[in-house]
Design a protein around this motif. Structure first.
Motif, PDB file in Angstrom:
ATOM      1  N   ASP A 414      39.374-132.476  13.155  1.00 40.99           N
ATOM      2  CA  ASP A 414      40.045-132.123  11.912  1.00 40.99           C
ATOM      3  C   ASP A 414      40.085-133.280  10.917  1.00 40.99           C
ATOM      4  N   ASN A 415      39.244-134.279  11.124  1.00 44.14           N
ATOM      5  CA  ASN A 415      39.272-135.484  10.300  1.00 44.14           C
ATOM      6  C   ASN A 415      37.839-135.862   9.918  1.00 44.14           C
ATOM      7  N   VAL A 416      37.444-135.499   8.697  1.00 44.27           N
ATOM      8  CA  VAL A 416      36.089-135.771   8.220  1.00 44.27           C
ATOM      9  C   VAL A 416      35.880-137.281   8.110  1.00 44.27           C
ATOM     10  N   GLY A 417      34.694-137.749   8.475  1.00 44.55           N
ATOM     11  CA  GLY A 417      34.398-139.164   8.312  1.00 44.55           C
ATOM     12  C   GLY A 417      33.358-139.654   9.298  1.00 44.55           C
ATOM     13  N   MET A 418      33.140-140.965   9.282  1.00 42.34           N
ATOM     14  CA  MET A 418      32.229-141.655  10.184  1.00 42.34           C
ATOM     15  C   MET A 418      33.096-142.454  11.145  1.00 42.34           C
ATOM     16  N   TRP A 419      33.162-142.030  12.405  1.00 47.25           N
ATOM     17  CA  TRP A 419      34.167-142.567  13.327  1.00 47.25           C
ATOM     18  C   TRP A 419      33.511-143.266  14.519  1.00 47.25           C
ATOM     19  N   ASN A 420      34.014-144.448  14.832  1.00 44.82           N
ATOM     20  CA  ASN A 420      33.482-145.260  15.918  1.00 44.82           C
ATOM     21  C   ASN A 420      33.976-144.757  17.272  1.00 44.82           C
ATOM     22  N   VAL A 421      33.050-144.516  18.187  1.00 43.63           N
ATOM     23  CA  VAL A 421      33.351-144.198  19.587  1.00 43.63           C
ATOM     24  C   VAL A 421      32.860-145.391  20.388  1.00 43.63           C
ATOM     25  N   ARG A 422      33.753-146.059  21.113  1.00 47.58           N
ATOM     26  CA  ARG A 422      33.357-147.339  21.693  1.00 47.58           C
ATOM     27  C   ARG A 422      34.021-147.622  23.032  1.00 47.58           C
ATOM     28  N   SER A 423      33.330-148.459  23.795  1.00 50.50           N
ATOM     29  CA  SER A 423      33.964-149.108  24.935  1.00 50.50           C
ATOM     30  C   SER A 423      34.940-150.134  24.394  1.00 50.50           C
ATOM     31  N   GLU A 424      36.144-150.194  24.992  1.00 53.42           N
ATOM     32  CA  GLU A 424      37.111-151.211  24.600  1.00 53.42           C
ATOM     33  C   GLU A 424      36.883-152.528  25.338  1.00 53.42           C
ATOM     34  N   PHE A 425      35.910-152.568  26.256  1.00 55.13           N
ATOM     35  CA  PHE A 425      35.488-153.840  26.842  1.00 55.13           C
ATOM     36  C   PHE A 425      34.644-154.522  25.780  1.00 55.13           C
ATOM     37  N   TRP A 426      35.157-155.575  25.178  1.00 56.34           N
ATOM     38  CA  TRP A 426      34.592-156.032  23.910  1.00 56.34           C
ATOM     39  C   TRP A 426      33.187-156.600  24.039  1.00 56.34           C
ATOM     40  N   ALA A 427      32.843-157.197  25.158  1.00 57.97           N
ATOM     41  CA  ALA A 427      31.469-157.657  25.355  1.00 57.97           C
ATOM     42  C   ALA A 427      30.518-156.466  25.425  1.00 57.97           C
ATOM     43  N   ARG A 428      30.940-155.405  26.073  1.00 58.49           N
ATOM     44  CA  ARG A 428      30.096-154.203  26.145  1.00 58.49           C
ATOM     45  C   ARG A 428      29.958-153.546  24.772  1.00 58.49           C
ATOM     46  N   GLN A 429      31.049-153.477  24.036  1.00 57.75           N
ATOM     47  CA  GLN A 429      30.972-152.933  22.678  1.00 57.75           C
ATOM     48  C   GLN A 429      30.013-153.763  21.836  1.00 57.75           C
ATOM     49  N   TYR A 430      30.142-155.081  21.901  1.00 54.93           N
ATOM     50  CA  TYR A 430      29.308-155.976  21.111  1.00 54.93           C
ATOM     51  C   TYR A 430      27.837-155.835  21.476  1.00 54.93           C
ATOM     52  N   LEU A 431      27.560-155.610  22.740  1.00 49.08           N
ATOM     53  CA  LEU A 431      26.174-155.494  23.211  1.00 49.08           C
ATOM     54  C   LEU A 431      25.720-154.036  23.313  1.00 49.08           C
ATOM     55  N   GLY A 432      26.341-153.138  22.522  1.00 50.92           N
ATOM     56  CA  GLY A 432      25.736-151.833  22.319  1.00 50.92           C
ATOM     57  C   GLY A 432      26.432-150.619  22.858  1.00 50.92           C
ATOM     58  N   GLN A 433      27.554-150.770  23.597  1.00 48.56           N
ATOM     59  CA  GLN A 433      28.176-149.589  24.188  1.00 48.56           C
ATOM     60  C   GLN A 433      29.160-148.967  23.185  1.00 48.56           C
ATOM     61  N   GLN A 434      28.576-148.345  22.169  1.00 46.26           N
ATOM     62  CA  GLN A 434      29.324-147.675  21.124  1.00 46.26           C
ATOM     63  C   GLN A 434      28.359-146.790  20.337  1.00 46.26           C
ATOM     64  N   PHE A 435      28.903-145.887  19.543  1.00 45.65           N
ATOM     65  CA  PHE A 435      28.108-145.123  18.583  1.00 45.65           C
ATOM     66  C   PHE A 435      29.065-144.574  17.544  1.00 45.65           C
ATOM     67  N   TYR A 436      28.519-143.873  16.561  1.00 42.30           N
ATOM     68  CA  TYR A 436      29.354-143.288  15.511  1.00 42.30           C
ATOM     69  C   TYR A 436      29.252-141.770  15.549  1.00 42.30           C
ATOM     70  N   LEU A 437      30.404-141.141  15.415  1.00 42.25           N
ATOM     71  CA  LEU A 437      30.505-139.692  15.352  1.00 42.25           C
ATOM     72  C   LEU A 437      30.703-139.307  13.884  1.00 42.25           C
ATOM     73  N   ARG A 438      29.707-138.654  13.308  1.00 43.52           N
ATOM     74  CA  ARG A 438      29.765-138.251  11.902  1.00 43.52           C
ATOM     75  C   ARG A 438      30.317-136.831  11.829  1.00 43.52           C
ATOM     76  N   VAL A 439      31.594-136.722  11.527  1.00 47.39           N
ATOM     77  CA  VAL A 439      32.248-135.420  11.391  1.00 47.39           C
ATOM     78  C   VAL A 439      32.071-134.999   9.933  1.00 47.39           C
ATOM     79  N   TYR A 440      31.330-133.917   9.740  1.00 47.86           N
ATOM     80  CA  TYR A 440      30.822-133.584   8.403  1.00 47.86           C
ATOM     81  C   TYR A 440      31.259-132.196   7.963  1.00 47.86           C
ATOM     82  N   SER A 441      31.637-132.128   6.680  1.00 44.79           N
ATOM     83  CA  SER A 441      31.919-130.846   6.041  1.00 44.79           C
ATOM     84  C   SER A 441      30.943-130.661   4.883  1.00 44.79           C
ATOM     85  N   PRO A 442      30.144-129.595   4.893  1.00 42.17           N
ATOM     86  CA  PRO A 442      29.159-129.405   3.819  1.00 42.17           C
ATOM     87  C   PRO A 442      29.799-129.164   2.456  1.00 42.17           C
TER      88      PRO A 442
END
Length: 470
Positions: A414-442
């Motif tokens: 229910d929240n339009v935007g570009m939202w970070n989905v990530r590991s909270e283990f910061w070394a893992r996040q820094y080295l790639g364990q994350q992505f973005y969820l683009r919640v889109y309304s046309p």
């Protein structure tokens, strides 16, 4: 409205930035704050209450500190399901390295893993440094957040019980615990009654699921104390996973309590809504070009040259591709990409975090709270839905996934935007364990998403573009 200086980004862990991911303070949404400059974030905290924290999110600056607590209070006319406490303490706990964040970052940049941390901090202090003064016979609220880099921590107070009342904006069933597991990125509120003889007591924080247990202590100081802390530091659980799993399952939503609005939290019947999509996220670790990387569904995230939200707004092509990460595990080798997953506004989705590794993981989604409907050992299958709690699962923004286990959540998009989905283990996040969820309304209506902020910083290929007239 919050102004930050000398931090390249500042993320508010759990503050949902409703309809405004431009203000989220991560690299996919926001340009860095130039050195010596400042930037004012304008925050919308409507329809939220609870305990959260902020921290610098770019690179490895989180290891330098710069974090603090956030309290979002209920409006005066909305009832809170417990009496007003005599005091309200923020307790920030986390693992800590003596090496500065640039040295730690260089270790990761060279393709290596971080060593074990040097200790545990309580509100920025080592053992015996933090102290909380209380009056005998009164009840106090402690807002506990794990702001560390990688370790789950156990929190306890010598001789005192803790009544859990709130988790990341959700009032919970008021269960009493002698100690509490707080995984990386998580926040809890407990009430503690000062019902012991007048003296000082240990506050103990120790690592969980580690070969070497690190412990730090603070002091609970009764104002009429006749004696300093004494006796052994209270022990806590160490490697017991079942203990932690059972405690996690016991944390449930108080259905009759009001949340940020006067209607009861249980009035939203999430268990009766049809799932529109199932996303299964599988973490992995491995080498890419001879360097350590971490991935989700085989994709290890690399930042683009322009924040993704700005590229989306200005329609700058070639920055990212929606669908560059699959919503099911591929089983393939790890590869690098700027991973963005598309999702439909107002969808109601199920996300399964599958952990095949021997460590406890911690996962966070910016912009949302979600219902933690199930967790168990083994591999998730559709039959695992028979174990789901579809009535009073806790709603939160960060969840743990135990070793060789799965955790399932429901999310109302229910929240339009570009939202970070990530590991909270910061070394893992820094080295790639994350992505973005683009919640889109046309529709692209200001009803669903605010316009770009007037003071938005512009960088990369968005430099030279225009936001809105001041």
């Amino acid at each position: 409205m919050v102004t930050y200086t000398h931090l390249e980004f500042a993320n508010r862990n759990g503050v949902q930035q409703r309809r405004n991911s431009y203000e989220d303070g991560v690299y996919g949404t926001t340009c860095p704050i130039p050195p010596g400059k400042n930037f004012t974030y304008i925050l919308q905290v409507k329809d939220q209450i609870g305990s959260y924290f902020y921290f610098p999110s770019v690179g490895f600056q989180k290891a330098a500190g710069g974090f603090g607590g956030i309290r979002i209070l209920s409006r005066p006319l909305i009832p809170v399901p417990f009496p007003e406490p005599a005091g309200d303490f923020t307790v920030l706990i986390g693992d800590w390295y003596k090496a500065n964040h640039n040295k730690l970052k260089s270790v990761l940049d060279r393709g290596h893993r971080l060593p074990s941390p040097d200790g545990i901090l309580i509100n920025g202090h080592g053992s015996n440094g933090a102290s909380f003064t209380v009056e005998q016979g009164k009840t106090y609220r402690f807002r506990i957040s794990n702001v560390g880099l990688q370790h789950s921590l156990n929190f306890r107070i010598q001789g005192h019980k803790m009544k859990l009342v709130e988790v990341e904006g959700t009032h919970t069933i008021q269960t009493t615990y002698s100690s509490l597991d707080v995984h990386v990125g998580q926040s809890y509120s407990v009430l503690v009654t000062m019902d012991q003889p007048p003296q000082d007591f240990y506050i103990a924080v120790s690592t969980r699921f580690t070969n070497k247990v690190l412990t730090s202590t603070g002091t609970l100081h009764y104002s009429n104390s006749a004696h300093p802390v004494s006796g052994p530091v209270p022990g806590g659980p160490t490697t017991q996973i079942d203990w932690s799993l059972n405690q996690a399952r016991s944390i449930r939503t108080n259905l009759t309590a009001s949340g940020p609005r006067p209607n009861p939290q249980g009035s939203y019947h999430y268990g009766l809504i049809n799932i529109s999509r199932t996303i299964k996220l599988e973490s992995s670790a491995g080498q890419v070009n001879g360097k350590q990387r971490y991935a989700v569904n085989s994709v290890s995230f690399i930042p683009a040259d322009t924040p993704l939200k700005l590229a989306d707004y200005f329609k700058i092509g070639g920055v990212f591709r929606v669908g560059s990460i699959q919503d099911q595990p591929t089983g393939g080798n790890i590869y690098l990409d700027t991973s963005v997953m598309g999702a439909d506004f107002r969808g109601f989705i199920e996300i399964v975090f599958q952990n095949h590794e021997n460590i406890v993981q911690s996962w966070h989604i910016d912009g949302y709270n979600f219902w933690v409907v199930g967790m168990n050992g083994g591999v998730w299958t559709p039959a695992s839905r028979n174990e789901y709690n579809l009535r009073d699962a806790v709603s939160r923004c960060t969840t743990q996934v135990y070793p060789k286990s799965w955790t399932a959540i429901y999310v109302a998009l229910d929240n339009v935007g570009m939202w970070n989905v990530r590991s909270e283990f910061w070394a893992r996040q820094y080295l790639g364990q994350q992505f973005y969820l683009r919640v889109y309304s046309p529709v692209e209506s200001i009803r669903d998403e605010y316009p770009i902020p007037k003071n938005a910083l512009l960088c990369g290929r968005a430099k030279g573009k225009h936001t809105r007239s001041l």
